[in-house]
Design a protein around this motif. Structure first.
Motif, PDB file in Angstrom:
ATOM      1  N   SER A 118       0.811  -1.222   0.000  1.00 12.96           N
ATOM      2  CA  SER A 118       0.000   0.000   0.000  1.00 12.96           C
ATOM      3  C   SER A 118       0.842   1.268   0.000  1.00 12.96           C
ATOM      4  O   SER A 118       0.307   2.365  -0.177  1.00 12.96           O
ATOM      5  N   ASP A 119       2.147   1.123   0.187  1.00 13.29           N
ATOM      6  CA  ASP A 119       3.036   2.291   0.167  1.00 13.29           C
ATOM      7  C   ASP A 119       3.390   2.649  -1.277  1.00 13.29           C
ATOM      8  O   ASP A 119       4.555   2.605  -1.703  1.00 13.29           O
ATOM      9  N   VAL A 120       2.364   3.027  -2.035  1.00 13.83           N
ATOM     10  CA  VAL A 120       2.546   3.245  -3.473  1.00 13.83           C
ATOM     11  C   VAL A 120       3.457   4.427  -3.788  1.00 13.83           C
ATOM     12  O   VAL A 120       3.994   4.541  -4.890  1.00 13.83           O
ATOM     13  N   GLY A 121       3.630   5.304  -2.811  1.00 15.00           N
ATOM     14  CA  GLY A 121       4.523   6.439  -3.018  1.00 15.00           C
ATOM     15  C   GLY A 121       5.945   5.998  -3.325  1.00 15.00           C
ATOM     16  O   GLY A 121       6.682   6.702  -4.027  1.00 15.00           O
ATOM     17  N   ILE A 122       6.329   4.827  -2.817  1.00 15.63           N
ATOM     18  CA  ILE A 122       7.660   4.283  -3.095  1.00 15.63           C
ATOM     19  C   ILE A 122       7.819   4.039  -4.590  1.00 15.63           C
ATOM     20  O   ILE A 122       8.842   4.386  -5.188  1.00 15.63           O
ATOM     21  N   LEU A 123       6.796   3.445  -5.199  1.00 14.08           N
ATOM     22  CA  LEU A 123       6.855   3.143  -6.637  1.00 14.08           C
ATOM     23  C   LEU A 123       6.909   4.420  -7.464  1.00 14.08           C
ATOM     24  O   LEU A 123       7.665   4.508  -8.439  1.00 14.08           O
ATOM     25  N   VAL A 124       6.123   5.407  -7.068  1.00 18.55           N
ATOM     26  CA  VAL A 124       6.126   6.674  -7.803  1.00 18.55           C
ATOM     27  C   VAL A 124       7.489   7.347  -7.680  1.00 18.55           C
ATOM     28  O   VAL A 124       8.027   7.868  -8.662  1.00 18.55           O
ATOM     29  N   HIS A 125       8.059   7.316  -6.483  1.00 18.70           N
ATOM     30  CA  HIS A 125       9.390   7.905  -6.269  1.00 18.70           C
ATOM     31  C   HIS A 125      10.431   7.245  -7.170  1.00 18.70           C
ATOM     32  O   HIS A 125      11.254   7.931  -7.786  1.00 18.70           O
ATOM     33  N   ILE A 126      10.397   5.914  -7.242  1.00 20.77           N
ATOM     34  CA  ILE A 126      11.357   5.173  -8.074  1.00 20.77           C
ATOM     35  C   ILE A 126      11.222   5.593  -9.535  1.00 20.77           C
ATOM     36  O   ILE A 126      12.221   5.814 -10.228  1.00 20.77           O
ATOM     37  N   LEU A 127       9.980   5.728  -9.993  1.00 20.75           N
ATOM     38  CA  LEU A 127       9.744   6.095 -11.394  1.00 20.75           C
ATOM     39  C   LEU A 127      10.171   7.535 -11.666  1.00 20.75           C
ATOM     40  O   LEU A 127      10.797   7.824 -12.688  1.00 20.75           O
ATOM     41  N   VAL A 128       9.857   8.435 -10.746  1.00 15.25           N
ATOM     42  CA  VAL A 128      10.252   9.840 -10.901  1.00 15.25           C
ATOM     43  C   VAL A 128      11.768   9.958 -10.963  1.00 15.25           C
ATOM     44  O   VAL A 128      12.324  10.663 -11.818  1.00 15.25           O
ATOM     45  N   ARG A 129      12.452   9.270 -10.069  1.00 16.65           N
ATOM     46  CA  ARG A 129      13.920   9.317 -10.052  1.00 16.65           C
ATOM     47  C   ARG A 129      14.498   8.815 -11.369  1.00 16.65           C
ATOM     48  O   ARG A 129      15.423   9.413 -11.920  1.00 16.65           O
ATOM     49  N   HIS A 130      13.938   7.725 -11.878  1.00 16.20           N
ATOM     50  CA  HIS A 130      14.418   7.166 -13.145  1.00 16.20           C
ATOM     51  C   HIS A 130      14.247   8.164 -14.295  1.00 16.20           C
ATOM     52  O   HIS A 130      15.172   8.389 -15.084  1.00 16.20           O
ATOM     53  N   LEU A 131      13.060   8.760 -14.391  1.00 14.16           N
ATOM     54  CA  LEU A 131      12.786   9.689 -15.479  1.00 14.16           C
ATOM     55  C   LEU A 131      13.672  10.929 -15.384  1.00 14.16           C
ATOM     56  O   LEU A 131      14.147  11.446 -16.397  1.00 14.16           O
TER      57      LEU A 131
END
Length: 223
Positions: A129-142
């Protein structure tokens, strides 16, 4: 390699004969556990599970290598044996130390260009449920790559983000809007349109609590 395989076979044989899992360590655990599974020796696989559980219980999250060991072994068991009991143990433990979990998953997926889909599936599962982790990973990559579209791994991550939670929970607003802004500013018009449609349908799908539907929205967009 042949010497190592012979050594593992001898160790497994000695353990099965004596009834004790004595010479097991991190370096040979995977192969010993695999042999117990292949030969269907229930007490041996139970000892392997006990060994694994001890390592999970001892985790503090401070040592990256310790967490990496249990995550990779759980991933291997899930991929090769189609069992998620190891993964469930790791999930439960990491959920007791969320800050450490976040730090680990961000480091584990530090480079989306050099990570497998299997590893990303584990990241999605452990994030929960800590979906912010996934968004952070994607933002960092981009940000780091200056990408103008998705590659296979970043596409997979994007398609597995629970956007309803991202927009519903205030603590995820900032990082989610950052992701949206990056896509709107950097991606081509066709891709931006596809992303917008995907997000809206994904939110609608989750909100209506329907059965998961595969949307091939992004497949026609060049990567």
């Amino acid at each position: 390699k042949q010497w190592y395989q012979r050594r593992v076979a001898i160790t497994a044989g000695e353990s099965m004969y004596s009834g004790e899992l004595e010479k097991c360590d991190k370096s040979n655990f995977r192969d010993l556990n695999k042999m117990g599974h292949v030969f269907n020796v229930s007490w041996f696989t139970e000892r392997c599970l006990e060994y694994f559980t001890e390592h999970v219980d001892m985790l503090t999250g401070r040592c990256y290598e310790d967490v990496l060991f249990v995550v990779e072994e759980a991933r291997f068991v899930e991929d090769s044996q189609k069992k998620d009991n190891f993964t469930s143990l790791v999930e439960d433990k990491l959920n007791t130390m969320r800050n450490r979990k976040s730090l680990f998953l961000k480091q584990y997926s530090n480079d989306l260009s050099n990570i497998s889909i299997s590893q990303l599936k584990m990241v999605v599962k452990l994030a929960g449920s800590d979906v912010g982790i996934l968004v952070h990973i994607l933002v960092r990559h981009l940000k780091n790559t200056g990408a103008t579209s998705f590659v296979e791994t970043s596409r997979f991550l994007f398609e597995n983000i629970d956007f309803e939670s991202c927009f519903a929970k205030r603590r995820f607003h900032g990082i989610t809007m950052e992701l949206y802004d990056i896509i709107m500013e950097s991606f081509n018009d066709d891709f931006k349109s596809a992303v917008t449609v995907f997000i809206s349908k994904r939110v609608s799908e989750i909100s209506n609590k329907k059965e998961p539907i595969k949307y091939p929205i992004l497949t026609s967009v060049p990567v």
